[in-house]
Design an enzyme around this catalytic site. Structure first.
Site, PDB file in Angstrom:
ATOM      1  N   ASN A   1     -38.724  14.406 -14.819  1.00 40.11           N
ATOM      2  CA  ASN A   1     -37.596  13.482 -14.702  1.00 40.11           C
ATOM      3  C   ASN A   1     -37.868  12.247 -15.540  1.00 40.11           C
ATOM      4  OD1 ASN A   1     -35.182  12.327 -13.536  1.00 40.11           O
ATOM      5  ND2 ASN A   1     -36.521  11.017 -12.299  1.00 40.11           N
TER       6      ASN A   1
ATOM      7  N   GLU B   1     -35.219   6.037 -24.008  1.00 43.63           N
ATOM      8  CA  GLU B   1     -35.032   7.402 -23.484  1.00 43.63           C
ATOM      9  C   GLU B   1     -34.773   8.378 -24.617  1.00 43.63           C
ATOM     10  OE1 GLU B   1     -31.751   6.813 -20.852  1.00 43.63           O
ATOM     11  OE2 GLU B   1     -33.027   6.013 -19.273  1.00 43.63           O
TER      12      GLU B   1
ATOM     13  N   HIS C   1     -37.007   8.117 -15.534  1.00 42.88           N
ATOM     14  CA  HIS C   1     -36.477   7.028 -14.703  1.00 42.88           C
ATOM     15  C   HIS C   1     -36.378   5.776 -15.587  1.00 42.88           C
ATOM     16  CE1 HIS C   1     -35.608   4.834 -11.057  1.00 42.88           C
ATOM     17  NE2 HIS C   1     -36.451   3.908 -11.459  1.00 42.88           N
TER      18      HIS C   1
ATOM     19  N   ILE D   1     -34.906  16.926  -5.294  1.00 39.97           N
ATOM     20  CA  ILE D   1     -35.130  18.356  -5.528  1.00 39.97           C
ATOM     21  C   ILE D   1     -35.682  18.966  -4.242  1.00 39.97           C
ATOM     22  CG2 ILE D   1     -36.444  20.041  -6.877  1.00 39.97           C
ATOM     23  CD1 ILE D   1     -34.202  18.577  -8.423  1.00 39.97           C
TER      24      ILE D   1
ATOM     25  N   GLY E   1     -24.563  12.531 -19.248  1.00 37.79           N
ATOM     26  CA  GLY E   1     -25.303  13.554 -19.995  1.00 37.79           C
ATOM     27  C   GLY E   1     -25.649  13.164 -21.419  1.00 37.79           C
TER      28      GLY E   1
ATOM     29  N   ASN F   1     -28.383  11.890 -22.397  1.00 39.76           N
ATOM     30  CA  ASN F   1     -29.753  12.386 -22.630  1.00 39.76           C
ATOM     31  C   ASN F   1     -29.746  13.885 -22.863  1.00 39.76           C
ATOM     32  OD1 ASN F   1     -32.225  10.433 -22.256  1.00 39.76           O
ATOM     33  ND2 ASN F   1     -30.606   9.692 -20.912  1.00 39.76           N
TER      34      ASN F   1
HETATM   35  C1  GRF Z   1     -30.566   7.576 -17.655  1.00 40.44           C
HETATM   36  O1  GRF Z   1     -30.641   6.164 -17.664  1.00 40.44           O
HETATM   37  C2  GRF Z   1     -31.813   8.127 -17.011  1.00 40.44           C
HETATM   38  O2  GRF Z   1     -32.951   7.314 -17.171  1.00 40.44           O
HETATM   39  C3  GRF Z   1     -31.445   8.140 -15.557  1.00 40.44           C
HETATM   40  O3  GRF Z   1     -30.071   8.469 -15.525  1.00 40.44           O
HETATM   41  C4  GRF Z   1     -29.470   8.052 -16.744  1.00 40.44           C
HETATM   42  C5  GRF Z   1     -28.756   9.238 -17.307  1.00 40.44           C
HETATM   43  O4  GRF Z   1     -27.913   8.817 -18.323  1.00 40.44           O
HETATM   44  N1  GRF Z   1     -32.246   9.099 -14.832  1.00 40.44           N
HETATM   45  P1  GRF Z   1     -27.127   9.970 -19.149  1.00 40.44           P
HETATM   46  O5  GRF Z   1     -26.298  10.759 -18.119  1.00 40.44           O
HETATM   47  O6  GRF Z   1     -28.154  10.836 -19.802  1.00 40.44           O
HETATM   48  O7  GRF Z   1     -26.273   9.226 -20.134  1.00 40.44           O
END
Ligand code: GRF
Length: 187
Positions: free
Chosen positions: A102, A174, A104, A88, A12, A14
């Site tokens: 999403n 990200e 990726h 989903i 989490g 992000n």
């Molecule tokens: C990220 O690398 C994102 O691109 C992918 O899953 C990862 C999530 O990382 N979908 P975090 O849980 O946000 O640290």
């Protein structure tokens, strides 16, 4: 102001980054975190940030009724996946048409699809001898990583880079871009 649910299966980071960004910008509200992993660290992060987080099993996400009831209770307008590993289900897609996005950790359509997540992606990029990689932010549809692409950002891959080095560079992209794109899409 639109209310966005954050879905995550793991750490989490992000989710935390997004929440912090909008704590300052105040253009979107993030009142809810959902996970399919009861022990995911994202629950600890949510608790620290004062956001209610809920756990649903893989079957509950697939069946979707309980999830939809909760999303309705929180008056959710859109859904942001940030490291969410499940596909989903159709009821969720039907309830949130073009309202689920999403991120990726690669340049789709390459290195996407079932099983392509986390270090698997970066190892594949490394093994293929790619000279660049990056992130893709896209709408969610009924197939893994196949929805319309909203945004992509790139970073170089050096011969000396390990998959961990690549992961670090991708995570930086990200954290840099996901909040801004979320604001463009849902703001
Ligand atoms: C990220 O690398 C994102 O691109 C992918 O899953 C990862 C999530 O990382 N979908 P975090 O849980 O946000 O640290």
């Amino acid at each position: 102001m639109n209310r966005i649910a954050l879905l995550a299966s793991g750490s989490g980071s992000n989710v935390e980054n997004i929440f912090n960004y909008f704590n300052v910008r105040k253009t979107l509200d993030f009142p809810l975190v959902l996970s399919n992993n009861e022990h995911a660290y994202v629950h600890e992060r949510a608790q620290k940030m004062g956001i209610p987080s809920y756990f649903f099993t893989k079957n509950e996400f697939a069946e979707a009724k309980l999830v939809l009831d909760l999303l309705q209770k929180y008056a959710i307008d859109g859904i942001v996946l940030a490291g969410f590993m499940l596909k989903i289900s159709q009821p969720l897609l039907d309830a949130f048409p073009n309202k689920i996005i999403n991120i990726h950790p690669a340049l789709l359509p390459k290195y996407g699809g079932k099983g392509m997540y986390g270090h698997h992606v970066h190892e594949a990029v490394k093994n293929a001898g790619e000279t660049e990689t990056g992130i893709t932010i896209h709408y969610i549809n009924e197939n893994y990583d196949e929805g319309n692409i909203i945004f992509q950002a790139k970073c170089p891959v050096l011969l000396t880079d390990t998959p961990e080095d690549i992961a670090a560079k991708v995570h930086e992209l990200e954290y840099r871009y996901y909040p801004e794109i979320i604001e463009q899409v849902f703001g």
